[in-house]
Design a protein around this motif. Structure first.
Motif, PDB file in Angstrom:
ATOM      1  N   ASN A 196       0.851  -1.191   0.000  1.00  0.00           N
ATOM      2  CA  ASN A 196       0.000   0.000   0.000  1.00  0.00           C
ATOM      3  C   ASN A 196       0.888   1.242   0.000  1.00  0.00           C
ATOM      4  OD1 ASN A 196      -2.448  -1.467   0.114  1.00  0.00           O
ATOM      5  ND2 ASN A 196      -2.158  -1.765   2.316  1.00  0.00           N
ATOM      6  N   ASN A 197       1.140   1.739  -1.197  1.00  0.00           N
ATOM      7  CA  ASN A 197       2.059   2.873  -1.326  1.00  0.00           C
ATOM      8  C   ASN A 197       1.361   4.212  -1.148  1.00  0.00           C
ATOM      9  OD1 ASN A 197       0.581   2.488  -3.618  1.00  0.00           O
ATOM     10  ND2 ASN A 197       2.220   3.022  -5.053  1.00  0.00           N
ATOM     11  N   GLN A 198       0.055   4.199  -0.997  1.00  0.00           N
ATOM     12  CA  GLN A 198      -0.677   5.451  -0.756  1.00  0.00           C
ATOM     13  C   GLN A 198      -1.474   5.279   0.542  1.00  0.00           C
ATOM     14  OE1 GLN A 198      -1.504   8.616  -0.326  1.00  0.00           O
ATOM     15  NE2 GLN A 198      -1.269   8.886  -2.561  1.00  0.00           N
ATOM     16  N   ASN A 249      -2.946   7.758   2.199  1.00  0.00           N
ATOM     17  CA  ASN A 249      -4.030   8.725   2.286  1.00  0.00           C
ATOM     18  C   ASN A 249      -5.130   8.305   1.323  1.00  0.00           C
ATOM     19  OD1 ASN A 249      -5.698  10.907   2.618  1.00  0.00           O
ATOM     20  ND2 ASN A 249      -4.265  12.418   1.766  1.00  0.00           N
ATOM     21  N   ALA A 250      -6.184   7.665   1.833  1.00  0.00           N
ATOM     22  CA  ALA A 250      -7.252   7.149   0.971  1.00  0.00           C
ATOM     23  C   ALA A 250      -7.990   8.268   0.246  1.00  0.00           C
ATOM     24  CB  ALA A 250      -8.233   6.318   1.803  1.00  0.00           C
ATOM     25  N   ASN A 251      -8.048   9.476   0.862  1.00  0.00           N
ATOM     26  CA  ASN A 251      -8.763  10.583   0.230  1.00  0.00           C
ATOM     27  C   ASN A 251      -8.084  11.034  -1.060  1.00  0.00           C
ATOM     28  OD1 ASN A 251     -10.648  10.630   2.318  1.00  0.00           O
ATOM     29  ND2 ASN A 251      -9.364  12.010   3.568  1.00  0.00           N
ATOM     30  N   ALA A 252      -6.788  10.781  -1.169  1.00  0.00           N
ATOM     31  CA  ALA A 252      -6.051  11.178  -2.374  1.00  0.00           C
ATOM     32  C   ALA A 252      -6.325  10.245  -3.546  1.00  0.00           C
ATOM     33  CB  ALA A 252      -4.560  11.227  -2.074  1.00  0.00           C
ATOM     34  N   GLU A 253      -7.033   9.159  -3.287  1.00  0.00           N
ATOM     35  CA  GLU A 253      -7.320   8.172  -4.338  1.00  0.00           C
ATOM     36  C   GLU A 253      -8.796   8.180  -4.708  1.00  0.00           C
ATOM     37  OE1 GLU A 253      -4.984   6.361  -5.776  1.00  0.00           O
ATOM     38  OE2 GLU A 253      -3.391   7.141  -4.506  1.00  0.00           O
ATOM     39  N   ASN A 287     -10.541   9.425  -7.198  1.00  0.00           N
ATOM     40  CA  ASN A 287     -10.903   9.166  -8.592  1.00  0.00           C
ATOM     41  C   ASN A 287     -10.170   7.972  -9.198  1.00  0.00           C
ATOM     42  OD1 ASN A 287     -12.652  11.411  -8.671  1.00  0.00           O
ATOM     43  ND2 ASN A 287     -10.902  12.791  -9.019  1.00  0.00           N
ATOM     44  N   ARG A 288      -9.547   7.199  -8.345  1.00  0.00           N
ATOM     45  CA  ARG A 288      -8.791   6.045  -8.835  1.00  0.00           C
ATOM     46  C   ARG A 288      -9.746   4.969  -9.347  1.00  0.00           C
ATOM     47  NH1 ARG A 288      -3.469   4.049  -7.271  1.00  0.00           N
ATOM     48  NH2 ARG A 288      -3.259   1.860  -7.853  1.00  0.00           N
ATOM     49  N   THR A 295      -8.526   1.828 -10.478  1.00  0.00           N
ATOM     50  CA  THR A 295      -7.939   0.512 -10.204  1.00  0.00           C
ATOM     51  C   THR A 295      -7.763   0.332  -8.706  1.00  0.00           C
ATOM     52  OG1 THR A 295      -5.716   1.426 -10.451  1.00  0.00           O
ATOM     53  CG2 THR A 295      -6.728   0.460 -12.415  1.00  0.00           C
ATOM     54  N   ASN A 314      -6.305   0.066  -5.019  1.00  0.00           N
ATOM     55  CA  ASN A 314      -5.206   0.793  -4.402  1.00  0.00           C
ATOM     56  C   ASN A 314      -4.051  -0.167  -4.089  1.00  0.00           C
ATOM     57  OD1 ASN A 314      -3.720   2.801  -3.210  1.00  0.00           O
ATOM     58  ND2 ASN A 314      -4.744   2.627  -1.222  1.00  0.00           N
TER      59      ASN A 314
END
Length: 280
Positions: free
Chosen positions: A50-52, A54-58, A60-61, A63, A65
């Protein structure tokens, strides 16, 4: 050794096993009653990165996480394919071919370790003399063919001709006008994945049956008594192997490409390590 090399070498060893299965199928294309095997693969252990955090930054992702990184593939199962092979007329009285899938003759394999019941689709039977007036029905490898009571089939007297009925009854027509009749031992295999290849075109139950905790009647059913009506045999014919050479060649080519790809991965990883180590 980096992860790329580990993944490639793990997969290479499993591809070699699949290549052995395909080669064995091709080698038995002319083996009477042989059933081909088919390999299937599954993933080995993988790690989730899990390289991110901060879930809020994803938001519009599209694919999932993180990064899921594995360590190669594994041969999950070598499945026997029970499909019917083509029937070839031979004109020989002691040749018999099943015309239904999953039915097998019972034979007695005799070896240095003792005797054991085995199963085969090869219906090319022969006579082995026991004395001047007594013969035994055997397979091409000399294993006794068993009747419905798991006893070797022995015929006393001189025989003029043989008849094998559709439901698996062997009738020996004697010179004196009489007959000797035997019910061939036949089983219906319900769960072929539990059977093992024992060599000589024979299948058998595994040695660790007690550990499997699976009742024998769930794996196979003996077609005796009223159930003999389910037996379907054609006399003077043999069942050919169900191996399709065109499919096996296609699988072999795909295997070769996959093997080359994994080998190339090892070479590229080695070159990249050489470049990194050469940096000053």
């Amino acid at each position: 050794m980096n992860r790329t090399m580990i993944t490639a070498t793990n997969t290479l060893s499993q591809l070699q096993k699949q290549m052995d299965i395909v080669s064995n199928n091709m080698a038995n294309i002319d083996t009477t009653g042989y059933k081909r095997r088919e390999a299937s693969f599954t993933d080995l252990l993988f790690q989730q990165f899990n390289n991110q955090h901060n879930a809020n930054a994803e938001g519009n992702r599209l694919t999932p996480n993180g990064i899921r990184q594995g360590v190669g593939a594994k041969l999950a199962q070598s499945k026997i394919v029970m499909s019917q092979g083509s029937i070839k007329d031979t004109g020989r009285a002691l040749d018999a071919a099943f015309t239904k899938e999953g039915q097998y003759f019972r034979v007695l394999e005799q070896s240095e370790n003792g005797s054991a019941i085995r199963y085969t689709r090869d219906g090319a039977f022969y006579l082995s003399p026991l004395s001047d007036t007594e013969t035994m029905v055997v397979t091409g490898n000399g294993y006794p063919v068993l009747d419905e009571n798991n006893n070797p089939i022995t015929i006393s007297g001189r025989v003029n001709d043989y008849e094998i009925t559709t439901n698996g009854r062997l009738i020996a027509k004697m010179e004196n006008g009489g007959t000797s009749e035997f019910n061939l031992g036949v089983v219906q295999v319900n769960k072929p994945q539990f059977l093992e290849q024992k060599g000589g075109n024979l299948l058998g139950l595994p040695e660790n049956m007690a550990e499997l905790n699976v009742p024998m009647n769930e794996i196979l059913t003996e077609l005796n008594g009223p159930m003999r009506n389910q037996v379907s045999i054609q006399q003077r014919a043999l069942e050919q192997s169900n191996v399709d050479m065109s499919k096996e060649m296609t699988d072999l080519i795909n295997l070769q490409r996959a093997y080359q790809f994994q080998s190339r991965s090892v070479s590229i990883a080695d070159q990249m390590m050489g470049l990194v180590n050469g940096i000053r």
